[in-house]
Design an enzyme around this catalytic site. Structure first.
Site, PDB file in Angstrom:
ATOM      1  CG  ASP A   9      -1.954  -1.120   1.197  1.00 24.43           C
ATOM      2  OD1 ASP A   9      -1.911  -1.957   0.282  1.00 24.43           O
ATOM      3  OD2 ASP A   9      -2.785  -1.177   2.126  1.00 24.43           O
ATOM      4  CG  ASP A  49      -6.487   0.072   1.374  1.00 24.36           C
ATOM      5  OD1 ASP A  49      -6.546  -1.152   1.573  1.00 24.36           O
ATOM      6  OD2 ASP A  49      -6.780   0.916   2.234  1.00 24.36           O
ATOM      7  CG  HIS A  51     -11.202   1.311  -0.088  1.00 23.58           C
ATOM      8  ND1 HIS A  51     -11.300   0.015   0.378  1.00 23.58           N
ATOM      9  CD2 HIS A  51     -10.278   1.916   0.709  1.00 23.58           C
ATOM     10  CE1 HIS A  51     -10.478  -0.148   1.412  1.00 23.58           C
ATOM     11  NE2 HIS A  51      -9.844   0.987   1.626  1.00 23.58           N
ATOM     12  CG  HIS A  71      -8.329   5.347   2.713  1.00 22.10           C
ATOM     13  ND1 HIS A  71      -9.256   5.260   3.735  1.00 22.10           N
ATOM     14  CD2 HIS A  71      -7.886   4.079   2.506  1.00 22.10           C
ATOM     15  CE1 HIS A  71      -9.351   4.003   4.133  1.00 22.10           C
ATOM     16  NE2 HIS A  71      -8.537   3.257   3.394  1.00 22.10           N
ATOM     17  CE  LYS A  96      -4.137  -4.185   1.253  1.00 23.72           C
ATOM     18  NZ  LYS A  96      -4.711  -3.126   2.089  1.00 23.72           N
ATOM     19  CB  CYS A 138      -2.099  -2.553   5.283  1.00 25.94           C
ATOM     20  SG  CYS A 138      -3.809  -1.913   5.267  1.00 25.94           S
TER      21      CYS A 138
END
Length: 193
Positions: A9, A49, A51, A71, A96, A138
């Site tokens: 990340d 990440d 989203h 974020h 993810k 993470c």
């Protein structure tokens, strides 16, 4: 024995100037790039990440434990790798958290749907080094899952940044308990957890 580097990340939103900035994030990006120029890993992968709508993971009033400011939204610059991170050696990216909170890279998948553990095993990887952001979230979850999946796991703390001192200290204790090796010292913001 085959060794892989898992870069966790290292994205714009987690570095200085991002919506969920971690102190030292940009320095971690540059440090990982320098390590890649001299490091001897057989394989290099990265997690993101990524989203879309992770539900309660996003909050206008985050508690910074289970909920966070918005974020790494798919399609935004915040979800991109930090420009100081050299990505030419990255062989696969594991996304993810599209519709739920996801801290571990082992919850992620490539665009083809392959999971991280399967990807590593298919390349006979036995040992992994974990770096990135954040040490206490993470990176922690990814390293613990790597160990659970049977990989010999080392967190290169000099190439990580933690959100807070208290949670970073707790993560180090979890690493020790789970037989996750560590080297170096994480960058971490001063102050309470």
């Amino acid at each position: 024995m085959s060794r892989a580097l898992i870069i966790v990340d290292v994205q714009n939103d987690f570095c200085e100037g991002g919506s969920l900035a971690v102190q030292g994030g940009a320095g971690v990006a540059a440090g990982i790039s320098a390590a890649l120029r001299s490091g001897g890993w057989d394989h290099v992968v990265a997690t993101k990440d990524y989203h879309v709508d992770p539900g309660a993971h996003f909050s206008a009033h985050p508690d910074f434990v289970d909920s966070w400011p918005v974020h790494c939204v798919v399609g935004t610059d915040g979800a991109s790798f930090h420009p100081a991170l050299e990505t030419s050696r990255v062989e696969a990216v594991f996304h993810k958290g599209a519709h739920a909170a996801a801290y571990s890279g082992f919850e992620g998948h490539t665009t083809e749907g392959e999971g991280l553990a399967d990807w590593l095993r298919a390349r006979s990887v036995t040992d992994v080094d974990v770096v990135g952001i954040a040490t206490d979230h993470c990176v922690r979850a990814t390293a613990l899952d790597a160990r659970k999946a049977g990989f010999t796991t080392t967190v290169l703390l000099d190439l990580t940044a933690g959100v807070a001192a208290g949670t970073t200290t707790a993560a180090l204790a979890q690493f020790a308990e789970a037989s996750v090796a560590t080297t170096g010292t994480p960058v971490v913001a001063p102050g309470p957890a």
